[in-house]
Design an enzyme around this catalytic site. Structure first.
Site, PDB file in Angstrom:
ATOM      1  N   LYS A   1       0.858  -1.180   0.000  1.00 43.51           N
ATOM      2  CA  LYS A   1       0.000   0.000   0.000  1.00 43.51           C
ATOM      3  C   LYS A   1       0.896   1.232   0.000  1.00 43.51           C
ATOM      4  O   LYS A   1       1.935   1.244   0.685  1.00 43.51           O
ATOM      5  CB  LYS A   1      -0.900  -0.038   1.249  1.00 43.51           C
ATOM      6  CG  LYS A   1      -1.913   1.093   1.327  1.00 43.51           C
ATOM      7  CD  LYS A   1      -2.843   0.915   2.518  1.00 43.51           C
ATOM      8  CE  LYS A   1      -3.882   2.029   2.611  1.00 43.51           C
ATOM      9  NZ  LYS A   1      -4.826   1.845   3.737  1.00 43.51           N
TER      10      LYS A   1
ATOM     11  N   SER B   1      -9.751   1.999   2.708  1.00 43.74           N
ATOM     12  CA  SER B   1      -8.830   2.762   1.893  1.00 43.74           C
ATOM     13  C   SER B   1      -7.798   1.902   1.154  1.00 43.74           C
ATOM     14  O   SER B   1      -7.185   2.385   0.213  1.00 43.74           O
ATOM     15  CB  SER B   1      -8.091   3.779   2.762  1.00 43.74           C
ATOM     16  OG  SER B   1      -7.295   3.110   3.727  1.00 43.74           O
TER      17      SER B   1
ATOM     18  N   SER C   1     -10.153  -0.538   6.740  1.00 44.37           N
ATOM     19  CA  SER C   1      -9.509  -0.417   5.423  1.00 44.37           C
ATOM     20  C   SER C   1      -8.805  -1.660   4.900  1.00 44.37           C
ATOM     21  O   SER C   1      -8.363  -1.665   3.752  1.00 44.37           O
ATOM     22  CB  SER C   1      -8.532   0.745   5.426  1.00 44.37           C
ATOM     23  OG  SER C   1      -9.242   1.941   5.298  1.00 44.37           O
TER      24      SER C   1
HETATM   25  N1  GLN Z   1     -13.507   4.152   6.039  1.00 40.90           N
HETATM   26  C1  GLN Z   1     -12.899   4.532   7.262  1.00 40.90           C
HETATM   27  C2  GLN Z   1     -12.480   5.984   7.191  1.00 40.90           C
HETATM   28  O1  GLN Z   1     -12.750   6.580   6.214  1.00 40.90           O
HETATM   29  C3  GLN Z   1     -11.724   3.651   7.575  1.00 40.90           C
HETATM   30  C4  GLN Z   1     -10.506   3.995   6.828  1.00 40.90           C
HETATM   31  C5  GLN Z   1      -9.316   3.186   7.254  1.00 40.90           C
HETATM   32  O2  GLN Z   1      -9.425   2.146   7.890  1.00 40.90           O
HETATM   33  N2  GLN Z   1      -8.133   3.699   6.931  1.00 40.90           N
HETATM   34  O3  GLN Z   1     -11.912   6.520   8.072  1.00 40.90           O
END
Ligand code: GLN
EC number: 6.3.5.7
Length: 492
Positions: free
Chosen positions: A79, A154, A178
């Protein structure tokens, strides 16, 4: 060989060891696939072909000399939130366009030490804020099951790359879902470890008390191989925990599904917006676990309604603090011709950050401001403790908790423009991060549009081996994790 990408990590390891193919051939195979197929999926931000082939040659040397480890010569994608020395790390943000870290994140360093070959860096929501990967300044990534749909976020690039067979495994990070939600949207297995199990050193911070790195792969077995590499104490991360690490691969059959008590939270299956197909597939998967000998126990998680508001105060509060370092002075994007210092700060930040990141900085700054700190931030921390206690109470009577990973399957790119609507989609994943618990997503079938559905299993602290083991045994008895999107069947 044209079908190297259909091998599991174990099969790849065996193939390399017995010289059925070389790491160079395997790596080149993935690079060819990326060149041909990623023009459609758009999962990679940076492809590091030259370095990958050099790493592959070094791996082949080790394999020949008999010095290779289990994963030596196997490719992976990181990532773009993990710092990679000499390779740019953007975190999906214009702010870090062209940022080259002077050091490797611990996860990256450990992967290198294990002989894994880095294919490149994959796309993500800007600074990991989002559930679709659309907020990346590079642009959206397609879901390999339906390219006009989001892969989740994400870590959407990680999931899309694995689902299209553009990498056999990938790293991801999970602050509020994410890893699990993109794994769910793309029909993959993804593990969010206990907070403190995987080092955060060199992992660009979003919300430091929630962030945790982990693997995204096709199966629990593949995830276990990567966990064996990346888990463990790190002196460079003060929140990493000095606790013995399980041998996840060796423990894949260590948990008996027979007699396992699986908690089914009443509140989770009555959530408004839970898609009927998702509910049906999750229930079928639980029936399967029941057939395998597990007992389903209805439980109460009374704090469910507080999850979204609590997370969306704490995460932005920490983000506003973490992201204050991007000021246009030391590194990252700097605006043109600033009039004075204030103008430099203002314009660098408003030009360098996208809309969602700015929204969260504003929410977080507000929640932390002198007049509102107690009413919002402190209160959210207290509720966070209640959420944790709710889980711990449940674990007195059951072994793991089952839930969907997301209320819906993947939706169309551009479909969720309202931020609050998107936040509500995180209902099943964010409490796990607030409590610091481990959880896993496993693919359990498809909805009517043939989009993947995921089952989430939440474990008690340090139960990664147990979660991987349960999913592994489920996968020995089902074949959802072997299903491939049409684009993954294409040969390069
Ligand atoms: N969807 C969640 C957010 O927008 C989680 C994102 C994540 O785990 N980085 O914060």
């Amino acid at each position: 060989m044209t079908d190297l990408h259909r091998l599991s990590i174990r099969e790849m390891s065996e193939g390399l060891k017995t010289a059925q193919f070389s790491s160079r051939e395997l790596t080149q195979h993935y690079l060819n696939r990326i060149a041909k197929i990623d023009t459609q999926v758009k999962s990679y931000v940076t492809v590091t072909a030259e370095q990958a082939l050099a790493q592959a040659d070094a791996a082949d040397g080790l394999l020949k000399s008999g010095m290779a480890g289990i994963l030596t010569g196997i490719p992976l994608a990181h990532k773009d939130i993990f710092c990679t020395q000499g390779i740019k790390t953007t975190a999906g943000s214009k702010m870090l366009d062209n940022f080259i870290s002077p050091y490797d994140a611990t996860v990256v360093a450990k992967a290198k030490e294990a002989g894994l070959v880095t294919l490149g860096k994959v796309n993500m929501d800007e600074f990991a804020m989002g559930s679709t990967s659309e907020s990346s300044y590079i642009g959206a990534t397609g879901n390999p099951w339906a390219l006009d749909h989001v892969p989740g976020g994400s870590s959407g690039g990680s999931a899309a790359a694995v689902a299209a067979d553009l990498a056999p495994i990938a790293t991801g990070t999970d602050t509020g879902g994410s890893i699990r939600q993109p794994a769910s949207f793309c029909g993959l297995t993804g593990l969010k470890p206990t907070y403190g199990r995987v080092s955060r050193y060199g992992m660009i911070a979003y919300a430091s008390s929630l962030d945790q790195g982990g693997p995204i792969a096709r199966s629990a077995e593949d995830c276990a191989y990567l966990m064996d590499v990346i888990a463990g104490h790190d002196l460079k991360d003060s929140t990493s925990v000095n606790k013995e690490v399980d041998d996840y691969v060796a423990k894949l059959n260590s948990t008996a599904v027979k007699g396992l008590r699986i908690g089914i939270p009443k509140q989770y299956f009555n959530v408004v917006g839970l898609d009927a197909d998702v509910k049906a597939r999750v229930e079928e998967s639980l029936k399967k676990l029941e057939e395998m000998g597990a007992t389903l126990v209805e439980i109460d998680l009374n704090m469910t309604e507080a999850y979204v508001p609590t997370y969306y105060l704490i995460a932005p509060a920490e983000a506003s603090s973490n992201l204050s370092r991007y000021d246009g002075v030391r590194y990252g994007y700097r605006c043109e011709n600033p009039a004075d210092l204030l103008d430099l700060y203002k314009r660098s930040r408003s030009e360098g950050f996208g809309a969602e990141v700015q929204r969260r900085i504003l929410i977080g700054t507000y929640a932390l401001s002198a007049g509102y700190y107690d009413a919002y931030y402190v209160k959210a921390q207290k509720v966070r403790r209640l959420i944790q206690q709710d889980f711990l109470k449940a674990f007195e009577n059951i072994d793991v908790i089952a839930a969907p990973s997301a209320p819906t399957t993947a939706y169309k790119i551009g479909a969720k423009l309202d931020p609050v609507e998107m936040y509500l989609g995180d209902i099943y994943t964010i409490a796990v991060n607030l409590a610091g618990l481990p959880a896993i997503n496993a693919p359990v079938g498809f909805d009517a549009s043939h989009l993947p559905v995921g089952l989430q299993l939440i474990g008690n602290y340090w139960s990664e081996a147990q979660l991987l083991s349960i999913v592994h045994q489920y996968q020995q008895n089902t074949d959802w994790h072997t299903k491939r999107a049409a684009i993954a069947e294409e040969n390069a």
